[in-house]
Scaffold this motif. Structure first.
Motif, PDB file in Angstrom:
ATOM      1  N   TYR A   4      28.144 -27.686  21.756  1.00  5.17           N
ATOM      2  CA  TYR A   4      27.935 -29.153  21.471  1.00  5.17           C
ATOM      3  C   TYR A   4      29.003 -29.951  23.314  1.00  5.17           C
ATOM      4  N   SER A   5      28.609 -30.648  23.784  1.00  6.76           N
ATOM      5  CA  SER A   5      28.948 -31.439  25.023  1.00  6.76           C
ATOM      6  C   SER A   5      30.121 -32.524  23.778  1.00  6.76           C
ATOM      7  N   ILE A   6      31.579 -32.792  25.017  1.00  3.55           N
ATOM      8  CA  ILE A   6      32.111 -34.182  23.797  1.00  3.55           C
ATOM      9  C   ILE A   6      31.652 -35.201  23.512  1.00  3.55           C
ATOM     10  N   GLY A   7      30.592 -35.862  24.379  1.00  3.41           N
ATOM     11  CA  GLY A   7      29.690 -36.770  24.531  1.00  3.41           C
ATOM     12  C   GLY A   7      29.005 -36.189  22.764  1.00  3.41           C
ATOM     13  N   GLU A   8      27.743 -34.961  22.590  1.00  2.52           N
ATOM     14  CA  GLU A   8      27.620 -35.317  21.683  1.00  2.52           C
ATOM     15  C   GLU A   8      28.028 -35.056  20.676  1.00  2.52           C
ATOM     16  N   ILE A   9      29.334 -34.643  20.655  1.00  3.48           N
ATOM     17  CA  ILE A   9      30.157 -34.733  19.700  1.00  3.48           C
ATOM     18  C   ILE A   9      30.921 -36.176  19.197  1.00  3.48           C
ATOM     19  N   ALA A  10      30.705 -36.520  20.054  1.00  7.63           N
ATOM     20  CA  ALA A  10      30.832 -38.333  19.946  1.00  7.63           C
ATOM     21  C   ALA A  10      30.406 -38.508  19.534  1.00  7.63           C
ATOM     22  N   GLN A  11      29.315 -38.755  19.522  1.00  5.85           N
ATOM     23  CA  GLN A  11      27.592 -39.364  19.442  1.00  5.85           C
ATOM     24  C   GLN A  11      27.315 -38.701  17.959  1.00  5.85           C
ATOM     25  N   LYS A  12      27.871 -37.677  17.369  1.00  9.63           N
ATOM     26  CA  LYS A  12      27.485 -37.137  16.348  1.00  9.63           C
ATOM     27  C   LYS A  12      28.519 -37.511  15.358  1.00  9.63           C
ATOM     28  N   TYR A  13      29.599 -37.803  16.040  1.00  9.73           N
ATOM     29  CA  TYR A  13      30.708 -38.650  15.086  1.00  9.73           C
ATOM     30  C   TYR A  13      31.101 -40.088  14.464  1.00  9.73           C
ATOM     31  N   GLN A  14      30.665 -39.733  15.415  1.00 10.89           N
ATOM     32  CA  GLN A  14      30.848 -41.650  15.399  1.00 10.89           C
ATOM     33  C   GLN A  14      31.761 -42.405  16.743  1.00 10.89           C
ATOM     34  N   LEU A  15      32.489 -41.976  17.301  1.00 14.76           N
ATOM     35  CA  LEU A  15      34.218 -41.515  17.890  1.00 14.76           C
ATOM     36  C   LEU A  15      33.226 -42.064  19.589  1.00 14.76           C
ATOM     37  N   SER A  16      34.890 -42.194  20.126  1.00 19.45           N
ATOM     38  CA  SER A  16      34.718 -42.223  21.533  1.00 19.45           C
ATOM     39  C   SER A  16      34.726 -41.250  21.773  1.00 19.45           C
ATOM     40  N   VAL A  17      34.273 -40.461  23.205  1.00 18.17           N
ATOM     41  CA  VAL A  17      34.611 -39.939  24.155  1.00 18.17           C
ATOM     42  C   VAL A  17      36.161 -39.425  24.095  1.00 18.17           C
ATOM     43  N   ALA A  18      37.135 -40.669  24.075  1.00 16.07           N
ATOM     44  CA  ALA A  18      37.926 -41.018  24.696  1.00 16.07           C
ATOM     45  C   ALA A  18      38.748 -40.550  23.933  1.00 16.07           C
ATOM     46  N   THR A  19      38.322 -40.867  22.311  1.00 16.30           N
ATOM     47  CA  THR A  19      38.948 -40.442  20.909  1.00 16.30           C
ATOM     48  C   THR A  19      39.280 -39.204  20.948  1.00 16.30           C
ATOM     49  N   LEU A  20      38.221 -38.915  21.372  1.00 11.80           N
ATOM     50  CA  LEU A  20      38.198 -37.174  21.057  1.00 11.80           C
ATOM     51  C   LEU A  20      39.834 -36.882  21.882  1.00 11.80           C
ATOM     52  N   ARG A  21      39.531 -36.673  22.876  1.00  9.99           N
ATOM     53  CA  ARG A  21      40.452 -36.279  24.337  1.00  9.99           C
ATOM     54  C   ARG A  21      41.532 -36.322  23.672  1.00  9.99           C
ATOM     55  N   TYR A  22      41.501 -38.063  22.810  1.00 15.29           N
ATOM     56  CA  TYR A  22      43.218 -38.174  22.210  1.00 15.29           C
ATOM     57  C   TYR A  22      42.982 -37.083  21.436  1.00 15.29           C
ATOM     58  N   TYR A  23      42.554 -36.937  20.434  1.00 12.22           N
ATOM     59  CA  TYR A  23      42.662 -36.063  19.131  1.00 12.22           C
ATOM     60  C   TYR A  23      42.766 -34.922  20.295  1.00 12.22           C
ATOM     61  N   ASP A  24      42.185 -34.590  21.000  1.00 11.50           N
ATOM     62  CA  ASP A  24      42.837 -33.422  21.693  1.00 11.50           C
ATOM     63  C   ASP A  24      44.438 -32.965  22.239  1.00 11.50           C
ATOM     64  N   GLU A  25      44.964 -34.041  23.046  1.00 10.53           N
ATOM     65  CA  GLU A  25      45.533 -34.072  23.223  1.00 10.53           C
ATOM     66  C   GLU A  25      47.373 -33.559  22.457  1.00 10.53           C
ATOM     67  N   LYS A  26      46.759 -34.589  21.030  1.00 10.39           N
ATOM     68  CA  LYS A  26      47.410 -35.007  20.043  1.00 10.39           C
ATOM     69  C   LYS A  26      47.701 -33.711  19.770  1.00 10.39           C
ATOM     70  N   GLY A  27      46.429 -32.588  19.663  1.00  8.08           N
ATOM     71  CA  GLY A  27      46.624 -31.322  19.199  1.00  8.08           C
ATOM     72  C   GLY A  27      45.911 -30.975  17.584  1.00  8.08           C
ATOM     73  N   LEU A  28      45.231 -32.410  17.819  1.00  6.80           N
ATOM     74  CA  LEU A  28      44.208 -32.682  16.646  1.00  6.80           C
ATOM     75  C   LEU A  28      43.040 -31.333  16.632  1.00  6.80           C
ATOM     76  N   LEU A  29      42.564 -30.642  17.715  1.00  6.44           N
ATOM     77  CA  LEU A  29      41.268 -29.529  18.212  1.00  6.44           C
ATOM     78  C   LEU A  29      42.048 -28.581  19.024  1.00  6.44           C
ATOM     79  N   PRO A  30      43.038 -27.968  17.988  1.00  4.77           N
ATOM     80  CA  PRO A  30      43.204 -26.125  18.688  1.00  4.77           C
ATOM     81  C   PRO A  30      42.587 -25.833  18.736  1.00  4.77           C
ATOM     82  N   PHE A  31      41.419 -25.794  17.987  1.00  5.82           N
ATOM     83  CA  PHE A  31      40.030 -24.692  18.161  1.00  5.82           C
ATOM     84  C   PHE A  31      38.936 -24.960  19.319  1.00  5.82           C
ATOM     85  N   VAL A  32      39.049 -26.271  20.081  1.00  5.55           N
ATOM     86  CA  VAL A  32      38.246 -26.507  21.225  1.00  5.55           C
ATOM     87  C   VAL A  32      38.670 -26.076  21.755  1.00  5.55           C
ATOM     88  N   LYS A  33      37.488 -24.616  23.024  1.00  2.00           N
ATOM     89  CA  LYS A  33      38.220 -24.086  24.068  1.00  2.00           C
ATOM     90  C   LYS A  33      37.204 -24.900  25.343  1.00  2.00           C
TER      91      LYS A  33
END
Length: 153
Positions: A4-33
């Motif tokens: 899944y792309s970040i856009g698909e995940i953003a839509q699925k979880y009703q989050l913005s792409v920027a929020t997901l990027r922020y979560y990744d930068e803050k270490g909440l998504l250590p599993f993301v490749k």
């Protein structure tokens, strides 16, 4: 396995792409490749993690605590006791918040009833103890009795 792309995940979880990027930068998504272009790629396995993050975030758990929890998840079975205790403590905190909100809701409903009665009467003076602007407790008791009778119907 589907990616899944970040856009698909953003839509699925009703989050913005920027929020997901922020979560990744803050270490909440250590599993993301990332793919060869550096784009974040989510797998079906990641969806469970994202569901946990979404629930914890909606429960007002601080991001720093979610980050620690996600690190424990990645570490595996050795952290099961820590993860269990985390969930127990968060459940207690959330139940306390729910109790406070429930009490606030009950008070607001009382005040709504009070103002509806005062609006109909054209004044709230009928509720006051003689010579004061203090509401006589008998009115709250009347409201509680009516609310109880209405809820049992």
């Amino acid at each position: 396995m589907k990616n899944y792309s970040i856009g698909e995940i953003a839509q699925k979880y009703q989050l913005s792409v920027a929020t997901l990027r922020y979560y990744d930068e803050k270490g909440l998504l250590p599993f993301v490749k990332r793919n060869e272009y550096g784009q974040r790629i989510f797998t079906a396995d990641d969806l469970g993690y994202l569901e946990v993050i979404a629930c914890l975030k909606k429960s007002a758990i601080p991001l720093k605590d979610i980050k620690v929890f996600m690190q424990w998840c990645i570490q595996g079975d050795s952290t099961l006791p820590k993860r269990y205790e985390f969930m127990v403590s968060q459940e207690e905190i959330l139940e306390q918040k729910i109790n406070v909100l429930q009490a606030n809701l009950e008070f607001l409903r009382w005040k709504k009833w009070y103002y509806a009665q005062a609006k109909t009467a054209g004044s709230e003076k009928m509720f006051f103890k003689t010579g004061t602007t203090q509401v006589d407790s008998k009115w709250r008791q009347k409201y509680l009795l009516e609310a109880s009778e209405n809820s049992s119907k």
